[in-house]
Scaffold this motif. Structure first.
Motif, PDB file in Angstrom:
ATOM      1  N   ASP A  63      26.499 -21.315  10.880  1.00 47.23           N
ATOM      2  CA  ASP A  63      27.407 -20.367  11.255  1.00 47.23           C
ATOM      3  C   ASP A  63      28.576 -20.187  10.135  1.00 47.23           C
ATOM      4  OD1 ASP A  63      29.453 -19.025  12.489  1.00 47.23           O
ATOM      5  OD2 ASP A  63      29.416 -20.234  13.941  1.00 47.23           O
ATOM      6  N   ASN A  64      28.700 -19.056   9.735  1.00 50.23           N
ATOM      7  CA  ASN A  64      29.658 -18.528   8.563  1.00 50.23           C
ATOM      8  C   ASN A  64      30.928 -18.648   9.371  1.00 50.23           C
ATOM      9  OD1 ASN A  64      27.621 -18.810   6.623  1.00 50.23           O
ATOM     10  ND2 ASN A  64      27.107 -16.864   6.907  1.00 50.23           N
ATOM     11  N   SER A  65      31.222 -18.872  10.372  1.00 46.10           N
ATOM     12  CA  SER A  65      32.705 -18.865  10.884  1.00 46.10           C
ATOM     13  C   SER A  65      33.675 -19.930  10.241  1.00 46.10           C
ATOM     14  CB  SER A  65      32.892 -19.279  12.516  1.00 46.10           C
ATOM     15  OG  SER A  65      32.816 -20.646  12.481  1.00 46.10           O
ATOM     16  N   ASP A  66      35.093 -19.575  10.031  1.00 48.50           N
ATOM     17  CA  ASP A  66      35.852 -20.359   9.118  1.00 48.50           C
ATOM     18  C   ASP A  66      35.963 -21.841  10.019  1.00 48.50           C
ATOM     19  OD1 ASP A  66      36.825 -18.371   7.562  1.00 48.50           O
ATOM     20  OD2 ASP A  66      38.363 -17.892   8.713  1.00 48.50           O
ATOM     21  N   TYR A  67      35.746 -21.797  11.416  1.00 46.81           N
ATOM     22  CA  TYR A  67      35.642 -23.063  11.870  1.00 46.81           C
ATOM     23  C   TYR A  67      34.531 -23.937  11.452  1.00 46.81           C
ATOM     24  CZ  TYR A  67      33.750 -25.973  15.704  1.00 46.81           C
ATOM     25  OH  TYR A  67      33.349 -27.439  16.470  1.00 46.81           O
ATOM     26  N   VAL A  68      33.321 -23.522  11.340  1.00 47.52           N
ATOM     27  CA  VAL A  68      32.153 -24.350  10.891  1.00 47.52           C
ATOM     28  C   VAL A  68      32.314 -24.497   9.429  1.00 47.52           C
ATOM     29  CG1 VAL A  68      29.986 -24.149  10.363  1.00 47.52           C
ATOM     30  CG2 VAL A  68      30.755 -23.428  12.717  1.00 47.52           C
ATOM     31  N   GLN A  69      32.687 -23.772   8.531  1.00 49.95           N
ATOM     32  CA  GLN A  69      32.684 -23.735   7.295  1.00 49.95           C
ATOM     33  C   GLN A  69      33.950 -24.825   6.829  1.00 49.95           C
ATOM     34  OE1 GLN A  69      30.604 -22.710   5.024  1.00 49.95           O
ATOM     35  NE2 GLN A  69      29.648 -21.982   6.776  1.00 49.95           N
ATOM     36  N   THR A  70      35.201 -24.721   7.401  1.00 52.61           N
ATOM     37  CA  THR A  70      36.044 -25.718   7.468  1.00 52.61           C
ATOM     38  C   THR A  70      35.573 -27.318   7.691  1.00 52.61           C
ATOM     39  OG1 THR A  70      37.906 -24.150   7.858  1.00 52.61           O
ATOM     40  CG2 THR A  70      38.356 -26.480   8.238  1.00 52.61           C
ATOM     41  N   LEU A  71      34.921 -27.352   8.814  1.00 55.88           N
ATOM     42  CA  LEU A  71      34.531 -28.815   9.274  1.00 55.88           C
ATOM     43  C   LEU A  71      33.360 -29.162   8.565  1.00 55.88           C
ATOM     44  CD1 LEU A  71      34.799 -28.771  13.117  1.00 55.88           C
ATOM     45  CD2 LEU A  71      36.483 -29.406  11.525  1.00 55.88           C
ATOM     46  N   VAL A  72      32.687 -28.383   8.153  1.00 57.19           N
ATOM     47  CA  VAL A  72      31.431 -28.827   7.172  1.00 57.19           C
ATOM     48  C   VAL A  72      31.892 -29.203   6.072  1.00 57.19           C
ATOM     49  CG1 VAL A  72      29.506 -27.968   5.772  1.00 57.19           C
ATOM     50  CG2 VAL A  72      29.401 -27.364   8.003  1.00 57.19           C
ATOM     51  N   ALA A  73      32.780 -28.652   5.178  1.00 53.39           N
ATOM     52  CA  ALA A  73      33.564 -29.088   4.271  1.00 53.39           C
ATOM     53  C   ALA A  73      34.378 -30.232   4.357  1.00 53.39           C
ATOM     54  CB  ALA A  73      34.552 -27.952   3.753  1.00 53.39           C
ATOM     55  N   LYS A  74      34.962 -30.529   5.527  1.00 51.51           N
ATOM     56  CA  LYS A  74      35.686 -31.940   5.741  1.00 51.51           C
ATOM     57  C   LYS A  74      34.674 -33.075   5.998  1.00 51.51           C
ATOM     58  CE  LYS A  74      39.125 -33.904   8.538  1.00 51.51           C
ATOM     59  NZ  LYS A  74      39.693 -34.861   7.432  1.00 51.51           N
TER      60      LYS A  74
END
Length: 198
Positions: free
Chosen positions: A96-107
């Motif tokens: 998923d390219n949402s900000d939510y997923v991208q932020t948590l994947v980075a974390k």
């Protein structure tokens, strides 16, 4: 046909208090689809979501975890958000390219890298074994590696692999190249990245 937009999540939140698991499950799935617009309202019932996730007898625990994760994300509580995202299992979609997923994947990757570096400094382990790391965290990172390989994003995979000292993934990224010329270019990139970034 005109789609009506939900103006309040209160009806769905009330379903979370029902006795029937089917009603709770329906409420969770519906709330997940509207949480980005109604997270402040859902935040008032976050303890109910947490209780459902912690209830081993509740069959849709992963949905409760995903909803709690999204609410905590909107509240800016990224550690709690990541904890519940890990509990959501495959419902947490790294594609998923949402900000939510991208932020948590980075974390997630940052935390994984930190744990891997610490482990490799203590034990010299660079073989890809993650015995002392939460396997849910490892699963997310492995899914991210898989995504990179499927999308031919080998440089991203190599970056993550170098930072986390996963030489097995560096090797996989190099060998996944279809030609010797691309393998050589990937090795050159890897060497440059290792010398300048790590």
């Amino acid at each position: 046909m005109v789609e009506t937009k939900l103006t309040s999540a209160s009806g769905l939140l009330a379903l979370l208090e029902e006795d029937q698991n089917a009603l709770k499950s329906h409420a969770l799935k519906s709330l997940i689809s509207v949480v980005d617009d109604h997270w402040a309202e859902v935040a008032g019932s976050i303890s109910v979501c947490e209780a459902l996730y912690e209830d081993d007898d509740f069959p849709q625990r992963e949905y409760a975890a995903l909803l709690a994760s999204k609410v905590f994300y909107h509240l800016g509580e990224l550690n709690d958000s990541l904890t519940y995202a890990l509990g959501a299992g495959n419902l947490f979609d790294v594609n998923d390219n949402s900000d939510y997923v991208q932020t948590l994947v980075a974390k997630c990757i940052d935390e994984y890298v930190e744990l891997r570096v610490k482990a490799s400094e203590e034990t010299g382990n660079i073989d890809g074994k993650d015995d002392n790391i939460d396997q849910r965290l490892v699963t997310i990172v492995e899914r991210m590696f898989d995504r990179c390989f499927r999308a031919s994003e080998f440089r991203q995979a190599i970056g993550i692999a170098l930072e986390s000292r996963r030489l097995d993934k560096v090797e996989a990224a190099v060998l996944a190249q279809p030609s010797p010329a691309l393998r050589a270019a990937t090795l050159t990139y890897t060497l440059t990245a290792a010398l300048t970034l790590v």
